[in-house]
Enzyme design. Structure first.
Site, PDB file in Angstrom:
ATOM      1  N   CYS A  15       0.831  -1.151   0.193  1.00  0.00           N
ATOM      2  CA  CYS A  15       0.121  -0.030  -0.017  1.00  0.00           C
ATOM      3  C   CYS A  15       0.747   1.376   0.008  1.00  0.00           C
ATOM      4  O   CYS A  15       1.930   1.175   0.152  1.00  0.00           O
ATOM      5  CB  CYS A  15      -0.896   0.092   1.269  1.00  0.00           C
ATOM      6  SG  CYS A  15      -0.014   0.256   2.754  1.00  0.00           S
ATOM      7  N   CYS A  18       2.491   1.863   3.294  1.00  0.00           N
ATOM      8  CA  CYS A  18       3.710   1.032   3.353  1.00  0.00           C
ATOM      9  C   CYS A  18       4.783   1.523   2.803  1.00  0.00           C
ATOM     10  O   CYS A  18       5.865   1.561   3.147  1.00  0.00           O
ATOM     11  CB  CYS A  18       3.384  -0.339   3.175  1.00  0.00           C
ATOM     12  SG  CYS A  18       1.807  -1.012   4.000  1.00  0.00           S
ATOM     13  N   ASP A 396       0.878  19.335 -37.366  1.00  0.00           N
ATOM     14  CA  ASP A 396       1.479  19.610 -38.464  1.00  0.00           C
ATOM     15  C   ASP A 396       1.191  18.707 -39.605  1.00  0.00           C
ATOM     16  O   ASP A 396       0.641  17.845 -39.972  1.00  0.00           O
ATOM     17  CB  ASP A 396       2.927  18.924 -38.176  1.00  0.00           C
ATOM     18  CG  ASP A 396       3.980  19.309 -39.147  1.00  0.00           C
ATOM     19  OD1 ASP A 396       4.235  20.335 -39.868  1.00  0.00           O
ATOM     20  OD2 ASP A 396       4.903  18.221 -39.580  1.00  0.00           O
TER      21      ASP A 396
END
Length: 703
Positions: A15, A18, A396
């Site tokens: 997590c 952690c 372009d």
């Protein structure tokens, strides 16, 4: 310091909290100068002298395994049901069920019933309590601290059953979060597995198989049919169809012959090839893609930054509300202490920001991984979100909307010369020219199997054309201005020239100093897919499509109208493109620029989102653009816009849903209906829905 930089892969990183704690623990090691932990990519970069054992000790609290980046150790895939945390969650569920059987057959307060619930709490919640209690002593308040307080509180007031259910559901929610991040990380792992780890090379008369790390620039790769190409390089001998889907997302194999570029991770389908290696393993296109995808996941998107800031104030606010709910009614309104402490604990549980914290990163990581597998490189969550908000796209022209390769479109004769004869003379004069128009004539000569004449006394007229003697006669080739100085162009010829120029074609005249023999019209060919792509973009909600070109106005307008573009800006210098992009941003808000990444670099950098084409072949495109379409094709542009919009929608849904569910559950406190059950279901349900919603982006055909 660069010499002490080491990169590691991580396993078991469960997590975000952690990850933050693990990073802090490493930073506390005296010999470490700096550390960067990329949670999304499960990657760790450490500056300083440190061993794998020290790093694993720093992550022991979460069972984190550390592997050197180039480790040959295979990644152990544990089945979902074999993971330690999932086994303890299952045992916790078992004892919770046993507890409820005893609850109804004996009684709620019977020691055996309490014992069953206590085992469920200890087995399922021990890792949670260890971290929670330690955080509590340091006054660090995260989700685990909140849950620890809630469960201890439930035990104190005798709510053993609900304490056990809370532990089980929290453990289940953590397991789901871990599973979803693992699935999202698979998108990177699958990229890393694309290129082979070993290569067959020829050095002198010897053919050997070696690790790709030991291959040197200049080595010759030997690639048999059906094999993956191990390194980037140029074909020396042989020809074959090469499947480049892994790099460019193109489903159709590309024919490769001597001099063509090939990429690591692509598949040689038919013939044998010998390839001279041009890049080291860490510099290959696929290595750059992996690096950029990982960096993209480390960079936080705006919505993720919002969530992080929000959670910082949200957690303390929930704790204060929880405390007030627990003490104000009993102190001032004669409420029952047990009931209101219970409600306070329920507020604490419902306030857990689990769903909120995972609402954005899972969606971002999954979408970036999906895009990379489809040949679109998105260099950060911020660019993914910006692309989702686009309303204007500037293109372009040359090489983007068109092929970038002029072709002869019309040959008109005004004298007794045939088309083949005209092209033969023109080719002889243009033999020494490298101009794109000259190259187009040479290509036409090959197709017509023109006569190979030799030209003498060649002379160039800068910006106008050239002359030379062919078969004993002096011929001129050039633009209408060159011929109008020598002779009078009659009305019929002038009308034809004007008509071709209106169609956007460049006209070259061929003749002598006293007679016009004919004209050759050349035009850059529009890509076959350009028109349908512009239509798809308009359907997706792109309001303005603008073409920027250095070509003359008539050519620009002709191409623009045939493609169905909203606007055309012609006769532009590179710096003019920059000014126009700034003007479009002021007028329309979110603007993207699509170009080839070389001469368009300033415009790409100025736009909200710079999109480069052909990223597989040019380092410049990978470096300057925010998003690179790895194939030299616009086909992936609508897919990318659609994916970005879908991701943005999912993130908004996740944040809105997570917050709405919290508010709804908290409102249940007023009539006293909020129980620990409802609280944990609101929290876990929100997390589960947010994760599943984000996982919709994982499918290749998500868009």
């Amino acid at each position: 310091m660069e010499g002490n930089k080491q990169v590691y892969r991580l396993q078991g990183l469960s997590c975000t909290n952690c990850a933050a704690k693990f990073e802090k623990n490493i930073r506390d090691i005296e010999t470490v100068d700096d550390v960067q932990l990329n949670f999304g990519a499960a990657k760790l970069t450490v500056q300083g002298l440190v061993s794998v054992e020290q790093l694993e000790a720093a992550g022991a609290f979460d069972g984190i395994k550390v592997l050197p980046e180039r480790s040959r150790e295979p990644v152990k895939k544990e089945p979902f049901w074999k993971k330690r945390e999932n086994i303890t969650t299952s045992i916790s569920l078992l004892f919770t069920i046993i507890g409820y059987v005893l609850y109804f057959s004996l009684s709620e307060s019977h020691p055996v019933t309490i014992g069953a619930f206590l085992i469920a709490i200890v087995v399922g919640g021990l890792p949670l309590f260890k971290v929670g209690v330690k955080n509590l002593t340091k006054l660090q308040f995260d989700m685990k601290t909140l849950m620890t307080i809630a469960i201890i509180g439930a035990a104190i007031i005798g709510e053993w059953a609900e304490g056990a259910v809370v532990v089980f559901l929290f453990a289940l929610s953590e397991a789901l979060e871990s599973y979803s991040m693992d699935k999202a990380r698979q998108s990177i792992k699958s990229l890393m597995d694309i290129a082979p780890k070993r290569a067959t090379i020829r050095r002198g008369n010897q053919t050997m198989e070696i690790d790709v790390e030991d291959v040197q620039i200049g080595d010759v790769l030997v690639i048999k049919p059906g094999q993956k190409i191990a390194m980037d390089g140029k074909v020396l001998t042989g020809q074959s169809s090469v499947n480049q889907a892994a790099i460019t997302g193109e489903s159709i194999p590309v024919h490769k012959t001597s001099g063509d570029e090939v990429f690591a991770g692509t598949i040689n389908e038919e013939g044998s090839l010998e390839v001279r290696v041009t890049k080291r393993v860490e510099d290959t296109t696929i290595a750059k893609i992996i690096h950029l995808v990982e960096e993209a996941q480390a960079e936080k998107a705006p919505s993720q930054q919002f969530v992080d800031k929000f959670a910082k104030y949200y957690t303390p606010a929930i704790m204060i509300i929880s405390f007030l709910v627990a003490v104000i009614p009993p102190l001032f309104f004669g409420g029952d202490w047990n009931n209101w402490i219970y409600s306070g604990l329920a507020v604490l549980v419902v306030g857990c920001p689990c769903a909120l914290v995972v609402s954005t990163p899972v969606a971002i990581v999954t979408a970036i991984g999906n895009a990379a597998r489809n040949g679109v490189l998105i260099k950060g969550g911020i660019h993914l979100e910006e692309a989702g908000r686009l309303e204007t796209i500037a293109f372009d022209k040359t090489g983007t909307l068109t092929e970038g390769k002029p072709e002869v479109t019309d040959i008109v004769t005004f004298a007794d010369k045939s088309e083949t004869e005209m092209v033969s003379i023109a080719t002889a004069i243009e033999e020494y020219s490298q101009h794109p128009l000259a190259t187009a004539i040479k290509r036409k000569a090959i197709r017509l199997q023109a006569i190979e004449y030799q030209a003498e006394n060649f002379l160039s007229y800068t910006g106008k054309g050239a002359k030379a003697t062919v078969q004993g006669e002096e011929y001129f080739i050039g633009n209408p201005a060159l011929f109008s100085e020598m002779l009078t162009i009659d009305n019929e010829a002038q009308d034809r020239i004007n008509q071709l120029q209106i169609e956007g074609k460049t006209v070259m005249l061929l003749g002598t100093n006293h007679e016009l023999l004919g004209l050759i019209a050349v035009a850059d060919q529009i890509r076959k897919s350009s028109k349908s792509i512009i239509q798809k973009l308009h359907k997706l909600g792109i309001k303005q499509t603008v073409m920027l070109t250095g070509d003359n106005q008539s050519t620009g307008v002709a191409i623009g109208s045939s493609l169905g573009l909203s606007e055309v800006k012609a006769e532009l210098l590179p710096e003019d493109k920059l000014t126009i992009i700034n003007g479009l941003k002021a007028k329309h808000g979110h603007v993207a620029m699509v170009g080839d990444g070389i001469n368009d670099a300033p415009a790409l950098a100025t736009a909200n989102v710079g999109i480069a084409m052909g990223g597989a072949g040019t380092d410049v495109a990978l470096e300057t653009a925010d998003i690179a379409l790895m194939a030299d094709d616009l086909e992936k542009l609508p897919y990318m816009i659609s994916l970005s919009r879908k991701t943005l929608t999912i993130i908004k849904q996740n944040i809105s849903f997570a917050l709405a569910l919290k508010v709804l559950a908290l409102l249940l406190v007023i009539p006293g209906w909020l129980t620990l059950w409802i609280a944990i279901f609101a929290d876990m349900g929100a997390t589960l829905i947010v994760v599943l919603n984000s996982m919709r982006l994982i499918k290749k055909g998500a868009v």
